[in-house]
Scaffold this active site. Structure first.
Site, PDB file in Angstrom:
ATOM      1  N   GLY A  64       8.069 -11.883  -3.155  1.00 34.41           N
ATOM      2  CA  GLY A  64       8.591 -11.076  -4.258  1.00 34.41           C
ATOM      3  C   GLY A  64       9.341  -9.856  -3.768  1.00 34.41           C
ATOM      4  N   ASP A  65       8.880  -9.262  -2.680  1.00 29.66           N
ATOM      5  CA  ASP A  65       9.566  -8.093  -2.114  1.00 29.66           C
ATOM      6  C   ASP A  65      10.923  -8.479  -1.556  1.00 29.66           C
ATOM      7  OD1 ASP A  65       7.402  -6.477  -2.769  1.00 29.66           O
ATOM      8  OD2 ASP A  65       6.411  -6.862  -0.855  1.00 29.66           O
TER       9      ASP A  65
END
Length: 297
Positions: A236-237
């Site tokens: 997600g980052d």
């Protein structure tokens, strides 16, 4: 093309990563396979992702005056990230995340430590940095009042802000109105629905199912890329860092999501959140290869 200025304000941790074939139950001890200390923290992860994709990245955050802090300062410098350290004399330890990886998925416990020093007062010396940015990217591993303060400061200078609402906390409606984009996962999106209709700001990440955005009231799903998964930590980052770069460079939303999906796909093929962040050249080669495969089907 001049590099776009992406400013990330957020957490910096050392990840303590254990891999195991069997995830322990409560009260159970099992043998692990490997152990590593790997630079992490959602803020630092997203900063590294954006820097490797070619942005001029500034990270505003805090580490402790301990061994992990020393290692992380050196690491950020190696990644060509300008580190604005808000409290150099803190007595708090560097933030850590204890991560257990089993069966291609992870469980995480975060201890914030020095990340709690990223306060409204500590941000004041960097107002000019914020105002001169092309994009601000934040998460919620620092005090929520700081996040809301930065959003208001950026709004006064017409600087767009992306907020990755993880770990989930409620933002005030006033602040939500000022955010350019929100990037929740499916679980976080459900909790955001209780706060009002912000669909046109949402970019919902769905892991292997890609991402969903809304255009003119209709949802549009942007599919992911199928890859062999080694470690989902930081996926997600990677996506968020890529979105910040793509949108700051003027890419249209769907194209930006396609680019971010590719970055996220490449990230999960390696162990460790920051270790897996691809370079812009790697992403370009990946997309060219995928298009070639589709054209020959």
């Amino acid at each position: 093309m001049l590099k776009k200025k992406v400013t990330v304000i957020g957490s910096i941790n050392m990840d303590l990563v254990t891999t195991t074939r069997v995830r322990p139950d409560v009260g159970e001890t099992v043998l692990g396979e490997t152990f590593s200390t790997i630079p992490g923290g959602k803020g630092a992860n997203q900063a590294v992702a954006a820097a490797r994709l070619g942005a001029d990245v500034t990270l505003i955050g805090c580490v402790g005056n301990d061994l992990f802090g020393q290692q992380l300062r050196q690491h950020l410098q190696h990644e060509n990230i300008t580190f604005c350290e808000v409290a150099k004399q803190t007595n708090k330890h560097t933030g850590i995340a204890s991560i257990t990886i089993s069966d291609h998925d992870n469980s995480i416990i975060v201890v914030p430590g020095a990340n709690a020093e990223v306060t409204e007062e500590a941000i004041k010396p960097y107002v000019k940095v914020i105002a001169e940015s092309d994009m601000i990217l934040m998460q919620l591993e620092i005090p929520i009042h700081t996040v809301e303060h930065v959003i208001r400061v950026a709004s006064r200078s017409n600087v767009p802000v992306i907020v990755n609402p993880a770990p989930f906390q409620m933002l005030s409606n006033d602040v939500m109105e000022k955010v350019a984009y929100l990037t929740p996962n499916e679980h976080e999106e459900k909790r955001l629905k209780n706060q009002g209709d912000f669909k046109e700001k949402l970019i919902v990440t769905k892991g292997s199912e890609g991402a969903t955005v809304w255009k003119n009231g209709d949802s549009v799903n942007i599919p992911s890329y199928k890859v062999e998964v080694l470690d989902t930590t930081g996926a997600g980052d990677a996506f968020n860092g890529a979105m910040a770069v793509a949108l700051s460079e003027g890419k249209e939303l769907i194209e930006a999501c396609q680019f971010a999906n590719a970055v996220g796909a490449l990230a999960v093929t390696k162990l460790g959140a920051q270790n897996g962040m691809p370079t812009k050249k790697e992403v370009e080669h990946f997309l060219i290869d995928r298009k070639r495969r589709e054209d020959t089907k």
